[in-house]
Design an enzyme around this catalytic site. Sequence first.
Site, PDB file in Angstrom:
ATOM      1  N   ASP A 254       6.170  -0.218   3.697  1.00  0.00           N
ATOM      2  CA  ASP A 254       5.226  -0.128   2.751  1.00  0.00           C
ATOM      3  C   ASP A 254       5.159  -1.294   1.885  1.00  0.00           C
ATOM      4  O   ASP A 254       5.671  -2.278   2.223  1.00  0.00           O
ATOM      5  CB  ASP A 254       5.455   1.156   1.698  1.00  0.00           C
ATOM      6  CG  ASP A 254       4.327   1.985   1.341  1.00  0.00           C
ATOM      7  OD1 ASP A 254       4.493   3.012   0.595  1.00  0.00           O
ATOM      8  OD2 ASP A 254       3.379   1.050   0.942  1.00  0.00           O
ATOM      9  N   GLU A 450       0.263   7.217  -7.417  1.00  0.00           N
ATOM     10  CA  GLU A 450       1.555   6.897  -7.227  1.00  0.00           C
ATOM     11  C   GLU A 450       2.374   7.327  -8.304  1.00  0.00           C
ATOM     12  O   GLU A 450       2.107   8.225  -9.157  1.00  0.00           O
ATOM     13  CB  GLU A 450       1.600   5.508  -6.703  1.00  0.00           C
ATOM     14  CG  GLU A 450       1.085   5.443  -5.200  1.00  0.00           C
ATOM     15  CD  GLU A 450       1.324   3.997  -4.542  1.00  0.00           C
ATOM     16  OE1 GLU A 450       0.435   3.301  -4.318  1.00  0.00           O
ATOM     17  OE2 GLU A 450       2.551   3.614  -4.727  1.00  0.00           O
TER      18      GLU A 450
HETATM   19  C1  GLC Z   1       1.000   1.655  -1.576  1.00  0.00           C
HETATM   20  C2  GLC Z   1       1.341   3.183  -0.991  1.00  0.00           C
HETATM   21  C3  GLC Z   1       0.870   3.482   0.479  1.00  0.00           C
HETATM   22  C4  GLC Z   1      -0.159   2.533   0.603  1.00  0.00           C
HETATM   23  C5  GLC Z   1       0.193   1.127   0.795  1.00  0.00           C
HETATM   24  C6  GLC Z   1      -0.942   0.293   1.118  1.00  0.00           C
HETATM   25  O1  GLC Z   1       1.872   1.311  -2.400  1.00  0.00           O
HETATM   26  O2  GLC Z   1       2.638   3.608  -1.149  1.00  0.00           O
HETATM   27  O3  GLC Z   1       0.808   4.800   0.697  1.00  0.00           O
HETATM   28  O4  GLC Z   1      -0.705   2.905   2.183  1.00  0.00           O
HETATM   29  O5  GLC Z   1       0.687   0.760  -0.481  1.00  0.00           O
HETATM   30  O6  GLC Z   1      -1.922   0.518   0.326  1.00  0.00           O
END
Ligand code: GLC
Length: 670
Positions: A254, A450
């Site tokens: 991530d 988030e």
């Molecule tokens: C974010 C998220 C994830 C996402 C990634 C790219 O922090 O946790 O779900 O796909 O970053 O944007």
Amino acid sequence: MTLDDKLGQMTQIEKDSLVPRSDLATHRIGSVLSGGDSTVSPNNAQTWADTYDSLQRTALGTPLGIPVIYGIDAVHGHNAVRGATIFPHNIGLGATRDPALVQRIGRAVAEEMAGTGIDWDFAPCLCVARDDRWGRTYESFGEKPELPTSMATFVTGLQGPTLGADPASVLATAKHYIGDGGTTGGVDQGNTQLTEAELRAVHLPPFQEAVRRGVGSVMLSYSSWNGVRSHAHKYLVTDVLKGELGFTGFVVSDWAAVDQLDGQSGFTGAEITTAVNAGVDMVMVPYDYKKFLTLLRGEVSAGRISQARVDDANRRILTKKFQLGLFERPLTDRSYTSGVGSAAHRAIAREAVRESQVLLKNDGGILPLAKGAKLFVAGKSADDIGNQSGGWTVGWQGRSGPVTEGTTILQGIRAAVTDPATVTHDRYGNGIDGSYTAAVAVVGETPYAEGRGDRPNGMGLDQEDLSTLARLKASGVPVVVVLVSGRPLDIAAQLPDWKALLAAWLPGTEGNGVSDVLFGDHAPTGKLPMTWMRSASQQPINDGDGKSPLFPYGHGLTYGATPDPDPDPEPTPSACTAQFRTIASWSGGYQAEVTVKNTGTGPLTGWNVAWDLGGSTVSSLWNGSLTVSAGRATVRNTAHNGALSPGATAAFGFTANGPTGTPATQCAGS
Ligand code: GLC
């Protein structure tokens, strides 16, 4: 391939970090992404396609001409692109109980992505949200594993029956592996404290189904399992996901998740090694790619990351690029570009909005409303595309206001009635009087994403909504509430004042799907994907946990059914549970603590816990009053325990002589 070719394939960077653009070729970078706030200007499909093609042509200019793969969070439509169709967020799709519809949505999203060239979707989130305080609850299809598992059809919608089967096929991502929705307290990126058996039972099934459907990538979770970060967990990633489940795609980290492994800011060679050796194939850096490549090269040269691991990662990544057809079709297929935000896709979205509506209360059958009724529409989310779309909408956090093209709920209402002049709108309810047939209050949450959406300190309506509702109530006009939110909210106290309650979730751009239900053009069929709490103090509350919810998982009324016999269910009698824990034991004796929890809906003014002593005798006891009869102990609360509010706990302890045992305790409340 040289080592640099291989290390570049394991590197994913944010589009906006690429300075100069030629670095994409210089450093052989294999993947680009657009994070939540990464955009183009002007923000339209054409510009996105031009941007993608320009990057791709740079990549194709390298000696080996390996195309880049471009990832984006198209989590409820191609939501970064202004004018794209925005579908209901996953919590609403879970309420539809319609996996075939979700697959059709996946296909529509893939076609809109293909129209911009972007070929990798960081979706679906197959998280199982167990605590609604979590800011990503709306990204979950439901609280029970079978519901997200059933909605893995989204993978097939995105990829097609086989990856690359046609030009609109895009790579799907099952995320976030594993247990992101099970953290203690619903803390985003927190700690999931479960036995392995519980973790496997609750959080693994959706990933098993996604792998069975051939998902091309898996994104790891920021969260930890019993204190160990998923990004560092070789057993979970390599042994279970790749070994036991047979996942042959590639694992992506991530956003800057590798940086978190040592608890310090920034990333180190050691953190990179830990993640790659755990099974991460591609690192979402996302910014400092030169430092990343230098450290990665150093770790390989030092032998801390083996050449075999590098080759395995490359094999996985390149296989997906080949299967996706990137080598044959590296540039945007412009035949799909005009389809971004098309009427056909919006029709699918409207159908999904209709099917996602959950009718929770309908006193006296006030719904469906008559199209000739004199209506007053109020609430901050009645006429707000941004609110009804939620987070991840033309920006990471989303925002209130006209963020993109679509139909608000108010516009849908005005389009549905016989004469729009019979519909009065005021956001705050000002001007309402007793002459209206009904008031429709569209209230709930404003956008978030988030961790910023975590709600550890209460899950009720905000003051604006409460004031608006009070104003409507004072008029004496029956109130129909449409709740626009990313989760169940704590509304039990207000519910008696509402004649009807419709959970609309986060419907996206097609707000007319809500009015379709309000006026009966579509009878509500949605079912709760999450248990609806009676109070935030009950969180986490899930089906089968013995707690007494306001509305149970699976609840949902329709029209023409027998009216809800008990529209405002009375609190169930006091109920409690008792958890027995041995604190210490020695030959001939032990010390134990018993935690009593109020699982009822009202205050627990008294409780008693009984269990078989199993031959032991209690020698001392604190924080309770003991009676023993026929080998059974009964402990009652003491006066100073006071009353326990729903969800609250009290504990008593004792020392005993004799065998420990772990008795089955019975708790009775009064
Ligand atoms: C974010 C998220 C994830 C996402 C990634 C790219 O922090 O946790 O779900 O796909 O970053 O944007």
